[in-house]
Every structure is written in structure tokens, then in C-alpha cells.
Design an enzyme around this catalytic site. Structure first.
Site, PDB file in Angstrom:
ATOM      1  N   LYS A  17      48.056  48.275  43.446  1.00 52.81           N
ATOM      2  CA  LYS A  17      47.473  46.989  43.041  1.00 52.81           C
ATOM      3  C   LYS A  17      46.600  47.169  41.805  1.00 52.81           C
ATOM      4  CE  LYS A  17      43.618  45.516  45.186  1.00 52.81           C
ATOM      5  NZ  LYS A  17      42.463  45.239  44.310  1.00 52.81           N
ATOM      6  N   ASN A  18      45.757  48.225  41.814  1.00 58.32           N
ATOM      7  CA  ASN A  18      44.770  48.349  40.734  1.00 58.32           C
ATOM      8  C   ASN A  18      45.361  48.897  39.442  1.00 58.32           C
ATOM      9  OD1 ASN A  18      42.986  47.212  42.452  1.00 58.32           O
ATOM     10  ND2 ASN A  18      42.002  49.126  43.049  1.00 58.32           N
ATOM     11  N   CYS A  28      35.618  40.844  45.528  1.00 55.42           N
ATOM     12  CA  CYS A  28      34.882  41.220  46.742  1.00 55.42           C
ATOM     13  C   CYS A  28      33.392  41.389  46.446  1.00 55.42           C
ATOM     14  CB  CYS A  28      35.411  42.552  47.255  1.00 55.42           C
ATOM     15  SG  CYS A  28      36.993  42.398  48.015  1.00 55.42           S
ATOM     16  N   ARG A  68      28.249  44.626  40.479  1.00 55.45           N
ATOM     17  CA  ARG A  68      29.469  44.667  39.654  1.00 55.45           C
ATOM     18  C   ARG A  68      29.281  43.979  38.294  1.00 55.45           C
ATOM     19  NH1 ARG A  68      34.594  44.013  43.487  1.00 55.45           N
ATOM     20  NH2 ARG A  68      35.443  45.579  42.078  1.00 55.45           N
ATOM     21  N   ASP A 103      37.227  53.232  47.727  1.00 53.36           N
ATOM     22  CA  ASP A 103      38.096  52.236  48.388  1.00 53.36           C
ATOM     23  C   ASP A 103      38.631  52.738  49.720  1.00 53.36           C
ATOM     24  OD1 ASP A 103      39.603  50.859  45.354  1.00 53.36           O
ATOM     25  OD2 ASP A 103      37.621  50.669  46.264  1.00 53.36           O
ATOM     26  N   ARG A 145      44.782  40.066  49.885  1.00 53.66           N
ATOM     27  CA  ARG A 145      44.665  40.255  48.428  1.00 53.66           C
ATOM     28  C   ARG A 145      45.240  41.610  48.017  1.00 53.66           C
ATOM     29  NH1 ARG A 145      38.861  40.109  46.529  1.00 53.66           N
ATOM     30  NH2 ARG A 145      39.984  40.870  44.720  1.00 53.66           N
TER      31      ARG A 145
HETATM   32  C1  EPZ Z   1      37.897  48.920  40.321  1.00 51.58           C
HETATM   33  O1  EPZ Z   1      36.818  47.991  40.334  1.00 51.58           O
HETATM   34  C2  EPZ Z   1      38.755  48.548  41.509  1.00 51.58           C
HETATM   35  N1  EPZ Z   1      39.228  47.178  41.349  1.00 51.58           N
HETATM   36  C3  EPZ Z   1      37.948  48.672  42.800  1.00 51.58           C
HETATM   37  O2  EPZ Z   1      38.858  48.450  43.874  1.00 51.58           O
HETATM   38  C4  EPZ Z   1      37.413  50.092  42.917  1.00 51.58           C
HETATM   39  O3  EPZ Z   1      36.564  50.156  44.058  1.00 51.58           O
HETATM   40  C5  EPZ Z   1      36.616  50.464  41.666  1.00 51.58           C
HETATM   41  O4  EPZ Z   1      37.435  50.273  40.492  1.00 51.58           O
HETATM   42  C6  EPZ Z   1      36.162  51.915  41.696  1.00 51.58           C
HETATM   43  O5  EPZ Z   1      37.267  52.761  41.815  1.00 51.58           O
HETATM   44  C7  EPZ Z   1      40.280  46.957  40.521  1.00 51.58           C
HETATM   45  O6  EPZ Z   1      40.809  47.874  39.903  1.00 51.58           O
HETATM   46  C8  EPZ Z   1      40.750  45.536  40.409  1.00 51.58           C
HETATM   47  P1  EPZ Z   1      34.130  50.056  38.283  1.00 51.58           P
HETATM   48  P2  EPZ Z   1      35.843  47.914  39.054  1.00 51.58           P
HETATM   49  O7  EPZ Z   1      33.998  49.320  37.020  1.00 51.58           O
HETATM   50  O8  EPZ Z   1      36.637  48.186  37.820  1.00 51.58           O
HETATM   51  C9  EPZ Z   1      29.428  49.850  37.796  1.00 51.58           C
HETATM   52  C10 EPZ Z   1      39.720  47.451  45.772  1.00 51.58           C
HETATM   53  O9  EPZ Z   1      39.316  47.589  46.933  1.00 51.58           O
HETATM   54  N2  EPZ Z   1      29.689  49.149  36.528  1.00 51.58           N
HETATM   55  O10 EPZ Z   1      34.793  51.404  38.295  1.00 51.58           O
HETATM   56  O11 EPZ Z   1      35.060  46.687  39.138  1.00 51.58           O
HETATM   57  C11 EPZ Z   1      29.816  49.042  39.019  1.00 51.58           C
HETATM   58  O12 EPZ Z   1      28.763  48.176  39.392  1.00 51.58           O
HETATM   59  C12 EPZ Z   1      38.687  47.272  44.681  1.00 51.58           C
HETATM   60  O13 EPZ Z   1      40.921  47.510  45.402  1.00 51.58           O
HETATM   61  C13 EPZ Z   1      28.638  48.880  35.664  1.00 51.58           C
HETATM   62  O14 EPZ Z   1      27.481  49.221  35.937  1.00 51.58           O
HETATM   63  O15 EPZ Z   1      34.894  49.158  39.356  1.00 51.58           O
HETATM   64  C14 EPZ Z   1      30.062  50.103  40.039  1.00 51.58           C
HETATM   65  O16 EPZ Z   1      28.820  50.481  40.609  1.00 51.58           O
HETATM   66  C15 EPZ Z   1      37.282  47.111  45.222  1.00 51.58           C
HETATM   67  N3  EPZ Z   1      28.875  48.234  34.503  1.00 51.58           N
HETATM   68  C16 EPZ Z   1      30.627  51.273  39.230  1.00 51.58           C
HETATM   69  O17 EPZ Z   1      30.271  51.003  37.872  1.00 51.58           O
HETATM   70  C17 EPZ Z   1      30.146  47.840  34.146  1.00 51.58           C
HETATM   71  O18 EPZ Z   1      30.310  47.256  33.053  1.00 51.58           O
HETATM   72  C18 EPZ Z   1      32.124  51.414  39.304  1.00 51.58           C
HETATM   73  O19 EPZ Z   1      32.690  50.166  38.959  1.00 51.58           O
HETATM   74  C19 EPZ Z   1      31.215  48.122  35.030  1.00 51.58           C
HETATM   75  C20 EPZ Z   1      30.959  48.781  36.215  1.00 51.58           C
END
Ligand code: EPZ
Length: 433
Positions: free
Chosen positions: A22-23, A119, A124, A308, A400
Site C-alpha cells: 500500500k505504502n 490515522c 504527523r 507499522d 484502508r
Molecule cells: C508513512 O507515514 C506510512 N504511511 C506510515 O504507515 C508509516 O507508519 C510511516 O511512514 C513510518 O514508516 C504511508 O506511507 C502512507 P513519516 P508518514 O513521515 O510518511 C515525523 C500505515 O499503517 N515527521 O516517516 O506520514 C512524523 O511525525 C501507515 O500504513 C516530521 O516530524 O511517516 C513521525 O514522527 C501509518 N515532519 C516520523 O517523522 C515531517 O515533515 C515518521 O513519519 C514528516 C514526518
């Protein structure tokens, strides 16, 4: 309102075939509009998130066709350049519509997208996405109604250091940079398999990206991208979910269509607690009988233990003997399922970003509510392991990210149905006894 009704206590046994990731799909579908040519994308998981994103891409004016349930044709040539705005109705449903920010900015030098939903597992923010776009020369504003507007006269390659390892921002900046002038370096990049898949997809369109899967990604801008045919990698998290399902129900499942290398962190932890994990070229067999042992886990960016898989692993460890600890280092609010598990007899205490788990012999069925996508999947695992009958509300979160989840579980001998009224729920309960 649809819910799952589940009768637990049956060890799951048989084979399951994993869908496309999915991701990876969400980044790849958004990236397809970086060319005016047609892109054919195979192994797209038929889940709510991909359906919603495709509707958002079609609403931009792109031509989107399902060639079959898992193969999609996208042609961005018909996108209305005077309507580069992603409607709230779509993005508020899923977080990953924000990938259209990166691809529209990269292709049209303009994008307007409502701030993401998705979610509720933490704050985020998208500050790192914005940092990357601005480094390339874009002006990014958050305007009324929570919309992000990014625009640029020109995009020039830059050296960008990510303050946080972030999957979304790494993918979004890659897409904004592939058509920029000159060279872009993304330092401290995320290394997940889906980052590599998006980079491979872009390279198949004629992009020049090197280093994806390492923490330094180098992109040389090109003049234009062309159409491609591409097949998405298997879903590491769906596979891991079925692996923990095998262990929690003391079953024996052959998980097919996986890349074992992507599963290493999960496979090694399950082996460590006493499960039997046998790797083949493109499948993994997971078996467990008797009680598992305890362990300690800290979620980390790839190749560490994936966040995840945290709820699914906690659910499994709560049935192990002894005390385990899981520390969630990625998101601030990813233990909401603990209260639901407690109602089934689990003994888990959340302290800060750690869950202290005291293993119990078994769960008893209860009426549960899915708090988010992966926590919902974890509650399904708990219900399948529990004695008695459980119901799980708010399964929209689970739909989802998991294609035909109940069908795949029934094929493994699990007793689960989707019901949307009291009468059908009673019929299930009478049938299973
Ligand atoms: C992706 O979310 C995935 N979603 C998430 O999967 C997954 O948990 C996550 O990556 C981590 O592997 C999709 O790909 C659609 P991040 P994403 O940006 O991109 C912080 C699922 O269950 N951060 O890697 O939103 C953030 O708050 C979902 O399939 C900032 O601070 O995750 C978090 O603490 C849930 N500033 C950390 O980084 C930013 O600009 C990692 O977030 C962006 C992120």
C-alpha cells in the site's frame, strides 16, 4: 455500520498470498502524473487508500482506468492545468494524498492540497516536506481552510538534510526533484522498501535517481519523463500481520509473494520468541505451538523493527510468558489499542512511549473498536486467538490497508464475518456455536 464478528480459538492453517505494498502504491500512483504518457501499474492493492487516491487523481483531470482489479492505467496528459487543487473530500480521507503536492509541484510547478488526514497516531507534521520544497525554490504557504499551496518559477536541485527520517517527505522531495534543474541530494533519507520501489518506478520513467535504500539519495534532474509499465513490490506489513497471526493463534501459515529480505526484522523477532520461521525464495512459513517467550523491541526506521508492526507484535507478546517491553520511537500516540486489549484480559501498562507487557495465558472475546489501521489489525489477531466471540467496530480503518482481510482469514480456517446488523451477527453466533 459494518463490523467484524469473530469466533476465536482456532489455530490458523494454510496459505495466504500477499497483495502489493500500500505504502509503495500510494507514492507510485501519485508519481504517475509526472509524465503526459500512459503508465500501467500492476499489483496495486485494491484497498480504500488506493481507491481514494485514484479518485483524487481522476478529479484533477487525469485519465484513470482499472485494467483489472490490481492493474491501473494513469495518463496525466489530460490534467487541467488551471485546476491543480486536490479537493478536501479526498485528501481528508487519506494522508498520502499529500504525495500529489510533490508530483504536481514537480510537473506543473504549482500544487494546492488540503492538509493531510489519515490515522490519528501522532502529530504527523509536514514541516520536512515543506523544507524540501522550499530548498528546491518553491514558495509554500498554508492558506485558509488548511490548504497547502506550493508554487515555483523554477525548481533548482539542492543539497537537503532531513532533520527527521521521514518516509513521506523523502518520497515527496524525490518527486519534486526529478524534473528540477541540476542535482539534488537528500541526506538522512528514509530507506524503507517502498522508498526504493518509488525510486525504481521513477527511474523506469527516465528519472535519474541513485542511492534509494541508503540514507543519501542523489537525483539528477531530467527534461521529461515517459510512460512505463511497473509492478509494485509485495506489502511487508500485510505479510508481517499474517506472520504474527500465525504465532498468536499457534497456527501454521505459508505466506506467499513476499521478499524475505524485507521481513528480516519481523522474522528474527518471531524466531527469537520461539516461533518457527522458514524462508523460501518468495514465501515464508511461520509456525508456533506452545507458549512464546518474552523479548524487547524498539520501533525504528527501516531496517529496524517497523512501527507499522508494533500493535500486532504487542498483541502477540501479551500472550507470551514473562515480561516484554515495546518502545515506540516513531509516533507519539500509537498505543491506543492497549485499552481494547485490556478488555480481553491483556496486561499492558503504557509509560511514556513504552508499553510494559506482562504475558497472560490467553484472551477472552470482547466487543472492541478499531482505533486506527494497524491497531485494528492487531485487534483482529487478538480476537482470533481469544476464547469466545468478539466484535470489532470501525473496521473502515482496517479496510484502508488490507485487501479482503476477512476472506484471507476464512481461507486459513478463521471464523470471521463482516456484518452490518444485529440479525446477521446473531446468525453468525448461532452458526459457530
Ligand atoms: C508513512 O507515514 C506510512 N504511511 C506510515 O504507515 C508509516 O507508519 C510511516 O511512514 C513510518 O514508516 C504511508 O506511507 C502512507 P513519516 P508518514 O513521515 O510518511 C515525523 C500505515 O499503517 N515527521 O516517516 O506520514 C512524523 O511525525 C501507515 O500504513 C516530521 O516530524 O511517516 C513521525 O514522527 C501509518 N515532519 C516520523 O517523522 C515531517 O515533515 C515518521 O513519519 C514528516 C514526518
Amino acid at each position: 455500520m459494518e463490523k467484524y464478528v469473530i469466533k476465536g480459538g482456532t489455530p490458523l492453517d494454510g496459505e495466504v498470498t500477499i497483495a502489493g505494498a500500500k505504502n509503495a502504491a500510494l507514492g507510485i500512483l501519485a508519481a504517475a502524473i509526472l509524465t503526459d504518457d500512459e503508465c500501467i501499474i500492476e499489483n496495486v492493492p485494491y484497498v480504500e487508500d488506493t481507491k481514494v487516491l485514484l479518485r483524487a487523481i481522476e478529479a484533477l483531470g487525469a485519465t484513470v482506468k482499472y485494467i483489472d482489479l490490481h492493474t491501473v492505467s494513469i495518463c496525466g496528459k489530460t490534467i487541467d492545468k488551471d485546476n491543480l487543487c486536490v479537493d478536501d473530500e479526498y485528501i481528508r480521507k487519506i494522508r498520502a494524498s499529500y504525495y500529489l503536492l510533490g508530483s504536481m509541484l514537480g510537473k506543473f510547478k504549482y500544487a494546492q492540497v488540503a492538509l493531510p488526514g489519515g490515522c490519528d497516531i501522532g502529530l504527523r507534521p509536514i514541516d520536512q516536506h515543506i523544507k524540501g520544497f522550499e530548498a528546491l525554490g518553491a514558495k509554500v504557504d498554508i492558506v485558509s481552510g488548511g490548504k497547502v499551496v506550493a508554487k515555483a518559477d523554477n525548481l533548482i536541485g539542492r543539497h537537503i538534510y532531513m532533520d527527521v527520517v521521514t518516509v513521506g517527505a523523502t518520497i515527496n522531495i524525490m518527486m519534486a526533484a526529478v524534473l528540477a534543474e541540476g542535482k539534488t541530494t537528500i541526506e538522512n533519507a528514509a530507506k524503507e522498501p517502498h522508498i526504493v520501489d518509488v525510486a525504481n518506478f521513477l527511474n523506469s520513467m527516465g528519472a535519474n535517481i541513485k542511492g534509494a535504500g541508503t540514507d543519501v539519495i542523489r537525483i539528477r534532474g531530467v527534461q521529461r519523463l515517459v510512460g512505463t509499465e511497473y509492478s509494485i513490490i509485495p506489502d511487508q506489513i500485510e505479510a508481517g500481520t499474517f506472520m504474527t497471526m500465525a504465532v498468536a493463534t499457534k497456527g501454521n501459515i505459508l505466506i506467499k509473494n513476499v521478499i524475505p529480505k524485507h521481513m528480516e526484522a519481523i522474522s528474527s523477532k518471531l524466531s527469537e520468541i520461539g516461533a518457527t520461521v522458514i524462508e523460501y525464495d518468495d514465501s515464508i512459513r511461520v509456525m508456533a505451538d506452545g507458549r512464546m517467550k518474552s523479548t524487547q523491541i524498539k520501533t525504528l526506521p527501516y531496517p529496524g523493527f517497523p512501527t507499522d508492526m508494533q500493535p500486532q507484535m504487542a498483541t502477540t507478546l501479551a500472550l507470551s510468558s514473562g515480561n516484554s517491553i515495546i518502545t515506540e520511537s516513531i509516533f507519539e500516540n500509537r498505543f491506543k489499542y492497549v485499552n481494547e486489549l485490556a478488555r480481553m484480559g491483556a496486561r499492558i501498562k503504557v509509560e511514556g512511549n513504552s508499553a510494559i507487557i506482562t504475558g497472560v495465558e490467553g484472551y477472552t472475546g470482547a466487543n472492541l473498536v478499531a482505533p486506527d489501521l494497524r491497531a485494528g489489525a492487531a485487534l483482529v489477531i487478538a480476537a482470533l486467538a481469544a476464547e469466545g466471540i468478539s466484535t470489532i467496530d470501525d473496521i473502515k480503518y482496517i479496510l484502508r490497508g488490507y485487501e479482503d482481510f476477512d476472506g484471507k482469514i476464512r481461507a486459513l480456517g478463521g471464523q470471521i464475518e463482516i456484518v452490518d446488523n444485529e440479525r446477521d451477527e446473531q446468525k453468525f453466533k448461532l452458526r459457530v456455536g
